[in-house]
Design an enzyme around this catalytic site. Structure first.
Site, PDB file in Angstrom:
ATOM      1  N   ASP A  45       0.812  -1.205   0.000  1.00 15.58           N
ATOM      2  CA  ASP A  45       0.000   0.000   0.000  1.00 15.58           C
ATOM      3  C   ASP A  45       0.853   1.267   0.000  1.00 15.58           C
ATOM      4  OD1 ASP A  45      -2.352  -1.382  -0.115  1.00 15.58           O
ATOM      5  OD2 ASP A  45      -2.799  -1.235   2.022  1.00 15.58           O
ATOM      6  N   GLY A 162      -6.808   2.384   8.248  1.00 12.30           N
ATOM      7  CA  GLY A 162      -5.415   2.577   8.605  1.00 12.30           C
ATOM      8  C   GLY A 162      -5.246   3.220   9.967  1.00 12.30           C
ATOM      9  N   ALA A 185      -6.186  10.933  21.637  1.00 13.80           N
ATOM     10  CA  ALA A 185      -5.941  11.162  23.077  1.00 13.80           C
ATOM     11  C   ALA A 185      -6.444  12.530  23.529  1.00 13.80           C
ATOM     12  CB  ALA A 185      -4.447  11.005  23.387  1.00 13.80           C
TER      13      ALA A 185
END
Length: 272
Positions: A45, A162, A185
């Site tokens: 990829d 991904g 986060a």
């Protein structure tokens, strides 16, 4: 037909490239780097992403084919031992294709005179290197939230499998013509309150991220890392352009997802 071949530097890719060129030499197919009809990537990829960015200015004129020489990829439908079948498919080509949406990225700077523009096949991620990132997020022209955390990732449907997936985003089928923003986060306290969940934006909407002034931002567009010192905001929308793949053999999207994340491959079963 004119084709361009782009390969990574692995030994298997080198051998596959030599074999493919030898097979093509016996046909009316021409090798052409500048204005190909079809771009063939040999590797994984990452190799196809490199090919996409190399020919991003010609997306209306070309189609892509991916040959994988390592582990199964999301953009690679052929194996290196199927080159004869691929060449036969090229010889019988009728121009059919399947297309995927792309991400349009516009970067604004503090002088307000210059912008940078990119197309992304997978995603665009913005982070700060030394501290947490603070940004106001707008959907269309309306403020949605103030974010504080490690960063933000905006992905296409094909890119949703991904980095987006690794930070908690949803997997979207490529027929969903939308983009997805996922927080990395995020902090939630009395000062900073953010949704904390991925959000999916329709193709007639856009996202603007207004950034707190800082000189240590790191912007990633697919596999390209772009340090930025004077960036003020980023705007994301579904691009007018699309990437086109030949449809000789095109694996169903959910089969790709199953093969990549759920079903153990025959190679790994053989290792047990």
């Amino acid at each position: 037909m004119k084709v361009s071949i782009i390969a990574n530097h692995s030994e298997k890719s080198r051998l596959a490239t030599e074999r493919l060129k030898a097979l093509i030499a016996d046909t009316e197919i021409q090798l052409e780097e500048k204005k190909p009809d079809i771009v063939i990537s040999i590797g994984g990829d990452g190799t196809l992403l490199s090919a996409f960015h190399r020919y991003a200015h010609m997306l209306d004129e070309i189609r892509f084919v991916g040959i994988h020489t390592g582990h199964l990829g999301f953009y690679t439908d052929w194996r290196d031992y199927e080159l004869e079948e691929l060449v036969e498919s090229l010889l019988q080509d009728e121009g059919s294709s399947v297309s995927y949406p792309l991400l349009d990225v516009t970067i604004f700077f503090d002088d307000q005179k210059e912008t940078q523009h990119f197309l992304a096949l997978n995603e665009c991620t913005i982070k700060r290197i030394n501290r947490t990132m603070v940004a106001d997020i707008f959907i269309k022209e309306e403020i949605f939230e103030r974010f504080r955390g490690d960063g933000l990732s905006v992905a296409t449907p094909t890119g949703s499998t991904g980095y987006n997936k690794s930070v908690g985003g949803a997997v979207l089928h490529p027929r969903v013509n939308a983009l997805q923003m996922t927080q990395i986060a995020s902090l939630n306290n009395r000062v900073y309150r953010s949704l904390g969940s991925p959000i999916i934006i329709a193709n007639n909407e856009w996202i603007t991220i207004d950034l707190q002034a800082a000189d240590d931002y790191l912007l990633s567009v697919d596999q390209l890392n772009l340090p930025q010192s004077s960036i003020t905001s980023i705007q994301y929308r579904i691009a007018d352009e699309r990437i086109h793949f030949t449809s000789y053999r095109h694996t169903h999207f959910w089969r790709r997802v199953k093969d990549a994340f759920i079903e153990e491959s025959p190679e790994r079963q053989g290792e047990a």
